[in-house]
Design an enzyme around this catalytic site. Structure first.
Site, PDB file in Angstrom:
ATOM      1  N   HIS A  85       2.048  -0.731 -11.710  1.00 39.26           N
ATOM      2  CA  HIS A  85       1.869   0.681 -12.090  1.00 39.26           C
ATOM      3  C   HIS A  85       3.185   1.381 -12.411  1.00 39.26           C
ATOM      4  CE1 HIS A  85      -2.274   0.645  -9.867  1.00 39.26           C
ATOM      5  NE2 HIS A  85      -2.306   0.063 -11.031  1.00 39.26           N
ATOM      6  N   SER A 117      -6.487   0.029  -0.859  1.00 39.14           N
ATOM      7  CA  SER A 117      -7.927   0.250  -0.702  1.00 39.14           C
ATOM      8  C   SER A 117      -8.729  -0.575  -1.704  1.00 39.14           C
ATOM      9  CB  SER A 117      -8.248   1.735  -0.884  1.00 39.14           C
ATOM     10  OG  SER A 117      -7.834   2.170  -2.169  1.00 39.14           O
TER      11      SER A 117
HETATM   12  P1  OAD Z   1      -4.786   3.929  -1.307  1.00 43.56           P
HETATM   13  O1  OAD Z   1      -4.300   5.227  -0.773  1.00 43.56           O
HETATM   14  O2  OAD Z   1      -6.017   3.927  -2.139  1.00 43.56           O
HETATM   15  O3  OAD Z   1      -5.048   2.927  -0.095  1.00 43.56           O
HETATM   16  C1  OAD Z   1      -4.089   2.778   0.919  1.00 43.56           C
HETATM   17  C2  OAD Z   1      -4.533   1.675   1.860  1.00 43.56           C
HETATM   18  O4  OAD Z   1      -3.502   1.507   2.811  1.00 43.56           O
HETATM   19  C3  OAD Z   1      -5.821   1.989   2.628  1.00 43.56           C
HETATM   20  O5  OAD Z   1      -6.675   0.843   2.633  1.00 43.56           O
HETATM   21  C4  OAD Z   1      -5.298   2.297   4.045  1.00 43.56           C
HETATM   22  O6  OAD Z   1      -6.230   1.938   5.070  1.00 43.56           O
HETATM   23  C5  OAD Z   1      -4.065   1.422   4.106  1.00 43.56           C
HETATM   24  N1  OAD Z   1      -3.031   1.832   5.075  1.00 43.56           N
HETATM   25  C6  OAD Z   1      -2.743   3.059   5.559  1.00 43.56           C
HETATM   26  N2  OAD Z   1      -1.706   3.006   6.420  1.00 43.56           N
HETATM   27  C7  OAD Z   1      -1.316   1.715   6.472  1.00 43.56           C
HETATM   28  C8  OAD Z   1      -0.287   0.992   7.182  1.00 43.56           C
HETATM   29  N3  OAD Z   1       0.568   1.605   8.019  1.00 43.56           N
HETATM   30  N4  OAD Z   1      -0.200  -0.341   6.989  1.00 43.56           N
HETATM   31  C9  OAD Z   1      -1.056  -0.993   6.150  1.00 43.56           C
HETATM   32  N5  OAD Z   1      -2.036  -0.380   5.468  1.00 43.56           N
HETATM   33  C10 OAD Z   1      -2.167   0.958   5.618  1.00 43.56           C
HETATM   34  O7  OAD Z   1      -3.542   3.267  -2.079  1.00 43.56           O
HETATM   35  P2  OAD Z   1      -3.548   2.104  -3.160  1.00 43.56           P
HETATM   36  O8  OAD Z   1      -4.655   1.146  -2.930  1.00 43.56           O
HETATM   37  O9  OAD Z   1      -2.173   1.593  -3.255  1.00 43.56           O
HETATM   38  O10 OAD Z   1      -2.125   4.509  -8.959  1.00 43.56           O
HETATM   39  O11 OAD Z   1      -3.861   2.943  -4.493  1.00 43.56           O
HETATM   40  C11 OAD Z   1      -3.942   2.268  -5.713  1.00 43.56           C
HETATM   41  C12 OAD Z   1      -3.481   3.164  -6.822  1.00 43.56           C
HETATM   42  O12 OAD Z   1      -4.188   4.416  -6.781  1.00 43.56           O
HETATM   43  C13 OAD Z   1      -2.024   3.585  -6.763  1.00 43.56           C
HETATM   44  O13 OAD Z   1      -1.158   2.618  -7.296  1.00 43.56           O
HETATM   45  C14 OAD Z   1      -2.006   4.846  -7.560  1.00 43.56           C
HETATM   46  C15 OAD Z   1      -3.246   5.507  -7.014  1.00 43.56           C
HETATM   47  O14 OAD Z   1      -3.880   6.434  -7.806  1.00 43.56           O
HETATM   48  C16 OAD Z   1      -1.786   5.399  -9.912  1.00 43.56           C
HETATM   49  O15 OAD Z   1      -1.416   6.535  -9.662  1.00 43.56           O
HETATM   50  C17 OAD Z   1      -1.905   4.863 -11.307  1.00 43.56           C
END
Ligand code: OAD
Length: 234
Positions: free
Chosen positions: A104, A172
């Site tokens: 990204h 997520s």
């Molecule tokens: P999310 O915010 O959707 O998900 C974060 C994940 O991290 C969740 O499953 C949480 O349970 C987990 N989490 C929280 N704290 C944690 C910790 N200390 N250790 C391990 N896991 C933890 O974020 P992403 O999946 O990265 O894109 O989101 C994907 C994309 O959506 C991003 O790249 C961004 C966003 O919109 C764009 O903006 C294009």
């Protein structure tokens, strides 16, 4: 050496103090995704989009890699490690990981809004309205917004296809095409998911979840791999 492919998301940087997107109190609680992270948002209000990423850039610059980033960098002593990250911070690189593919984009780079070939390192500097590339076009963050192609998907798919183990940390798995990488894991290759919340990789028939924060989870996963002889088998 075995090839370990790791898909990371915002959760791996949470212990460094950076907000995730979809957790309670996450970035998408405070900002409207359609106002800052869509290609249409850029067309509608460039200043608002630049401000959002200028704040993210400063936060990322002031954050330090945490134990999970460091553990993945150290894992290179035992295996070939490829990291595919959805994160736009550079904490994997700063921890010392050698092979990091950003799906990204990156906060520390800027590109021309019209000429894809103009792409420069800006470190922690802000981008302002009126900052132009040499051919006169406005600079924009080197971020892949919703509605844009993900240019690194093909190399990411090829990495996943050659994995001997696939580890998913702190995502997520709601954003595509990144989440579809699970489809390309070869049959019989183990999938580990490290996340304190339940995550259900949609197409993964079998996976093992370490229901832990990233740093504790990766330590547990590596211990389990050591005990099973994973690193010493061909
Ligand atoms: P999310 O915010 O959707 O998900 C974060 C994940 O991290 C969740 O499953 C949480 O349970 C987990 N989490 C929280 N704290 C944690 C910790 N200390 N250790 C391990 N896991 C933890 O974020 P992403 O999946 O990265 O894109 O989101 C994907 C994309 O959506 C991003 O790249 C961004 C966003 O919109 C764009 O903006 C294009």
């Amino acid at each position: 050496m075995k090839h370990i492919v790791v898909l990371t998301g915002a959760g791996i940087s949470a212990e460094s103090g950076l907000s995730t997107f979809r957790d309670k109190g996450g970035l998408w609680d405070d900002y409207a995704i359609e106002e800052v992270a869509l290609i249409h948002a850029w067309t509608a209000d460039k200043e608002k989009v630049l401000n959002f990423y200028n704040i993210r850039r400063k936060e990322a610059f002031n954050a330090e890699p945490n134990g999970a980033h460091v553990a993945l960098a150290s894992l290179e002593m035992k295996a070939n490690v490829s990291i595919i990250t959805q994160n736009v911070d550079s904490l994997h690189e700063r921890a010392g990981s050698s092979n990091v593919l950003h799906l990204h984009g990156r906060l520390d780079r800027a590109k021309s809004e019209f000429n894809e070939r103009y792409n420069i390192d800006i470190g922690s500097d802000d981008i302002r309205i009126g900052d132009l590339c040499p051919d006169g076009h406005q600079l924009r963050p080197d971020i892949v917004w919703f509605g844009e192609e993900v240019p690194n998907m093909l190399p990411a798919i090829n990495l996943v296809k050659s994995a001997d183990l696939f580890i998913v940390i702190g995502t997520s798995l709601t954003v595509y095409p990144a989440a579809s990488l699970l489809d390309y894991v070869r049959k019989n290759v183990a999938i580990y998911v490290i996340d304190p919340s339940d995550v259900h990789p949609m197409y993964a028939a079998h996976y093992k979840q370490f229901k832990q924060k990233a740093s504790a989870g990766i330590d547990m996963a590596i211990k389990e791999l050591e005990n099973s002889g994973f690193f010493s088998t061909i």
